[in-house]
Each structure stands twice: as C-alpha cells, then as structure tokens.
Write a protein that holds these residues in place. Structure first.
Motif, PDB file in Angstrom:
ATOM      1  N   ILE A   5     -38.595 -30.855  10.284  1.00 46.81           N
ATOM      2  CA  ILE A   5     -39.324 -32.109  10.364  1.00 46.81           C
ATOM      3  C   ILE A   5     -39.577 -32.391  11.846  1.00 46.81           C
ATOM      4  O   ILE A   5     -38.627 -32.407  12.645  1.00 46.81           O
ATOM      5  CB  ILE A   5     -38.535 -33.273   9.720  1.00 46.81           C
ATOM      6  CG1 ILE A   5     -38.358 -33.009   8.218  1.00 46.81           C
ATOM      7  CG2 ILE A   5     -39.230 -34.600   9.960  1.00 46.81           C
ATOM      8  CD1 ILE A   5     -37.507 -34.032   7.503  1.00 46.81           C
ATOM      9  N   LYS A   6     -40.833 -32.589  12.182  1.00 47.92           N
ATOM     10  CA  LYS A   6     -41.222 -32.848  13.576  1.00 47.92           C
ATOM     11  C   LYS A   6     -40.676 -31.776  14.512  1.00 47.92           C
ATOM     12  O   LYS A   6     -40.083 -32.054  15.542  1.00 47.92           O
ATOM     13  CB  LYS A   6     -40.759 -34.233  14.025  1.00 47.92           C
ATOM     14  CG  LYS A   6     -41.469 -35.366  13.336  1.00 47.92           C
ATOM     15  CD  LYS A   6     -41.078 -36.693  13.943  1.00 47.92           C
ATOM     16  CE  LYS A   6     -41.858 -37.805  13.256  1.00 47.92           C
ATOM     17  NZ  LYS A   6     -41.541 -39.116  13.807  1.00 47.92           N
ATOM     18  N   GLU A   7     -40.825 -30.530  14.090  1.00 49.43           N
ATOM     19  CA  GLU A   7     -40.430 -29.355  14.864  1.00 49.43           C
ATOM     20  C   GLU A   7     -38.929 -29.286  15.141  1.00 49.43           C
ATOM     21  O   GLU A   7     -38.487 -28.600  16.053  1.00 49.43           O
ATOM     22  CB  GLU A   7     -41.222 -29.281  16.177  1.00 49.43           C
ATOM     23  CG  GLU A   7     -42.715 -29.166  15.926  1.00 49.43           C
ATOM     24  CD  GLU A   7     -43.528 -29.159  17.211  1.00 49.43           C
ATOM     25  OE1 GLU A   7     -42.948 -29.022  18.302  1.00 49.43           O
ATOM     26  OE2 GLU A   7     -44.755 -29.299  17.100  1.00 49.43           O
ATOM     27  N   LEU A  38     -34.769 -40.121  -6.258  1.00 50.68           N
ATOM     28  CA  LEU A  38     -34.911 -38.741  -5.801  1.00 50.68           C
ATOM     29  C   LEU A  38     -35.090 -38.686  -4.283  1.00 50.68           C
ATOM     30  O   LEU A  38     -34.431 -37.910  -3.602  1.00 50.68           O
ATOM     31  CB  LEU A  38     -36.099 -38.062  -6.499  1.00 50.68           C
ATOM     32  CG  LEU A  38     -36.408 -36.633  -6.028  1.00 50.68           C
ATOM     33  CD1 LEU A  38     -35.255 -35.695  -6.358  1.00 50.68           C
ATOM     34  CD2 LEU A  38     -37.692 -36.138  -6.651  1.00 50.68           C
ATOM     35  N   TYR A  39     -35.951 -39.524  -3.756  1.00 52.93           N
ATOM     36  CA  TYR A  39     -36.172 -39.545  -2.311  1.00 52.93           C
ATOM     37  C   TYR A  39     -34.901 -39.958  -1.566  1.00 52.93           C
ATOM     38  O   TYR A  39     -34.573 -39.368  -0.530  1.00 52.93           O
ATOM     39  CB  TYR A  39     -37.336 -40.470  -1.950  1.00 52.93           C
ATOM     40  CG  TYR A  39     -38.690 -39.802  -2.053  1.00 52.93           C
ATOM     41  CD1 TYR A  39     -39.324 -39.300  -0.930  1.00 52.93           C
ATOM     42  CD2 TYR A  39     -39.325 -39.664  -3.276  1.00 52.93           C
ATOM     43  CE1 TYR A  39     -40.561 -38.680  -1.016  1.00 52.93           C
ATOM     44  CE2 TYR A  39     -40.552 -39.052  -3.381  1.00 52.93           C
ATOM     45  CZ  TYR A  39     -41.172 -38.561  -2.252  1.00 52.93           C
ATOM     46  OH  TYR A  39     -42.397 -37.942  -2.346  1.00 52.93           O
ATOM     47  N   ILE A  40     -34.216 -40.948  -2.091  1.00 53.50           N
ATOM     48  CA  ILE A  40     -32.979 -41.400  -1.431  1.00 53.50           C
ATOM     49  C   ILE A  40     -31.939 -40.281  -1.448  1.00 53.50           C
ATOM     50  O   ILE A  40     -31.260 -40.026  -0.450  1.00 53.50           O
ATOM     51  CB  ILE A  40     -32.423 -42.683  -2.092  1.00 53.50           C
ATOM     52  CG1 ILE A  40     -33.350 -43.864  -1.801  1.00 53.50           C
ATOM     53  CG2 ILE A  40     -31.006 -42.985  -1.602  1.00 53.50           C
ATOM     54  CD1 ILE A  40     -32.991 -45.137  -2.566  1.00 53.50           C
ATOM     55  N   PHE A  57     -34.689 -42.705   8.066  1.00 55.71           N
ATOM     56  CA  PHE A  57     -35.261 -42.663   6.721  1.00 55.71           C
ATOM     57  C   PHE A  57     -36.786 -42.730   6.773  1.00 55.71           C
ATOM     58  O   PHE A  57     -37.470 -42.002   6.054  1.00 55.71           O
ATOM     59  CB  PHE A  57     -34.694 -43.804   5.866  1.00 55.71           C
ATOM     60  CG  PHE A  57     -35.147 -43.760   4.430  1.00 55.71           C
ATOM     61  CD1 PHE A  57     -34.710 -42.751   3.584  1.00 55.71           C
ATOM     62  CD2 PHE A  57     -35.996 -44.728   3.925  1.00 55.71           C
ATOM     63  CE1 PHE A  57     -35.112 -42.702   2.254  1.00 55.71           C
ATOM     64  CE2 PHE A  57     -36.406 -44.685   2.596  1.00 55.71           C
ATOM     65  CZ  PHE A  57     -35.967 -43.674   1.762  1.00 55.71           C
ATOM     66  N   ASP A  58     -37.327 -43.587   7.632  1.00 60.23           N
ATOM     67  CA  ASP A  58     -38.789 -43.714   7.759  1.00 60.23           C
ATOM     68  C   ASP A  58     -39.418 -42.393   8.197  1.00 60.23           C
ATOM     69  O   ASP A  58     -40.487 -42.010   7.699  1.00 60.23           O
ATOM     70  CB  ASP A  58     -39.163 -44.829   8.740  1.00 60.23           C
ATOM     71  CG  ASP A  58     -38.875 -46.209   8.164  1.00 60.23           C
ATOM     72  OD1 ASP A  58     -38.771 -46.324   6.927  1.00 60.23           O
ATOM     73  OD2 ASP A  58     -38.744 -47.161   8.960  1.00 60.23           O
ATOM     74  N   ALA A  63     -42.468 -37.575   6.778  1.00 59.56           N
ATOM     75  CA  ALA A  63     -42.549 -36.113   6.677  1.00 59.56           C
ATOM     76  C   ALA A  63     -42.866 -35.687   5.242  1.00 59.56           C
ATOM     77  O   ALA A  63     -43.640 -34.757   5.023  1.00 59.56           O
ATOM     78  CB  ALA A  63     -41.245 -35.485   7.146  1.00 59.56           C
ATOM     79  N   CYS A  64     -42.297 -36.377   4.275  1.00 61.82           N
ATOM     80  CA  CYS A  64     -42.564 -36.068   2.862  1.00 61.82           C
ATOM     81  C   CYS A  64     -44.013 -36.399   2.504  1.00 61.82           C
ATOM     82  O   CYS A  64     -44.638 -35.677   1.716  1.00 61.82           O
ATOM     83  CB  CYS A  64     -41.612 -36.836   1.947  1.00 61.82           C
ATOM     84  SG  CYS A  64     -39.904 -36.262   2.032  1.00 61.82           S
ATOM     85  N   ASP A  65     -44.539 -37.478   3.075  1.00 65.37           N
ATOM     86  CA  ASP A  65     -45.943 -37.836   2.843  1.00 65.37           C
ATOM     87  C   ASP A  65     -46.876 -36.810   3.468  1.00 65.37           C
ATOM     88  O   ASP A  65     -47.887 -36.432   2.874  1.00 65.37           O
ATOM     89  CB  ASP A  65     -46.258 -39.227   3.417  1.00 65.37           C
ATOM     90  CG  ASP A  65     -45.670 -40.346   2.575  1.00 65.37           C
ATOM     91  OD1 ASP A  65     -45.314 -40.084   1.410  1.00 65.37           O
ATOM     92  OD2 ASP A  65     -45.557 -41.477   3.092  1.00 65.37           O
TER      93      ASP A  65
END
Length: 191
Positions: A5-7, A38-40, A57-58, A63-65
């Motif tokens: 996530i974010k390199e 599920l996301y949590i 978390f944000d 990253a999931c979006d």
C-alpha cells in the motif's frame, strides 16, 4: 502474507490478535456478517502483522478503493486460513455452539487459566489448537472439583451414621450428564 500500500510492504496475519483487534474496533464479538465487518477484519489482520510503520484505517480504505484486488487477496487469504483450521479441527462440526464467548474471555482463559504464553496465543496459536487446550483445561478443572468433593464428603461422612453418596452430598454440574450417559448405555444393552 504481505500486501503493498503506497509503495510500502505490510505483513498480514490471520490470528487471535487480529480477531481481538476486530472486536476492539467494531465494538462487538467477532463475527463477519457484513461488508463493513470484512473490511474491519482485513484491516485488523494488517494490524496483527505488527508492522513497523502503522497503517491508518483511512489509508487502508483508500487503498482498497484504488485497488479492488487488495480486498480480494485479503479475503482469499482469510478463507484459506479458515479452511485450513476447519480441516484440522474435526470436532468443530460435531459440537454445537453452547454460548458465544468474546475473544477477550477466551484469551483470559487460555493465558491465565491454562498458563499459555500471551505472545503464543495472540500470534501463533491456531484455532484447531484452542479446542484441545480448552478440553484439557476443563478436564483439569473437573479433576480439581472432584478432589474438593472427595474431601468434603469424607469430612461429612465422619459426622454421619449413614453412608453418603458423593453425587448426592456434593452435586456437580456434570453428574447429570454422566447419569444420562450411563442410563443410555443400560438401555442399549437391554435391546
């Protein structure tokens, strides 16, 4: 498992620590019933990876979006872990869930009651091990109560002219279960 996530690389771990993190974040017992759950839980698995740099978390949701494959990968990892534990825990299907216990209560029983290392319980213990440990812990507790019963009945017997039966003088919760089992065995032998 690792995700990017974010390199930055983040370890992901399916563990009791992740489940406890889920309960803390969600404010309820561990159970995945919705997409939010599920996301949590996926985020909780990242937290359980004990990464050097924490992930907000944000940032995880962003990253999931941005990359929908991320949640798919995490779900597949979670499903593989669940299936492995189900295969190794054959009793899981045969036992009925008597009462839902929070992971915090389970953790307390495993660490304080059974004396298992907190780090092992949180990070390494697999679900198929939990039931075996709890069975052993219950057996140990039962043996201790049987010793207490023996001492109490012996003390009572010294002050009684009648012969006392341990189960009647000092009943314990499992006495009824054993009576039902022995009655069932007698019926089978009669047929």
């Amino acid at each position: 498992m690792e995700i990017i996530i974010k390199e930055k690389s983040y370890k992901v771990k399916y563990s009791i620590r992740a489940m406890m993190a889920f309960e803390q974040i969600a404010g309820k017992n561990f159970e995945i019933k919705s997409l939010t759950d599920l996301y949590i839980f996926c985020y909780s698995m990242v937290l359980a990876g004990m990464n050097e740099e924490p992930l907000a978390f944000d940032d995880f949701i962003d990253a999931c979006d941005t990359d929908p494959q991320l949640i798919t990968q995490l779900s597949e990892y979670m499903n593989k872990s669940v299936k492995m534990n189900e295969q190794l825990n054959k009793k899981a299907d045969t036992k009925k869930a008597e009462e839902q216990v929070s992971l915090r209560e389970l953790y307390t029983t495993l660490v304080v009651g059974a004396g298992i290392s907190p780090a092992y319980v949180l990070d390494e213990m697999q679900w198929y091990e939990v039931e075996a440990v709890l069975d052993g812990y219950d057996l140990k507790q039962r043996e201790n109560w049987e010793k207490v019963r023996t001492l109490v009945v012996a003390s009572l017997q010294s002050n009684s002219s009648k012969r006392l039966k341990a189960q009647k003088a000092f009943p314990l919760p499992w006495d009824k279960q054993e009576q039902k089992r022995s009655a069932g065995k007698k019926r089978k032998t009669l047929h």
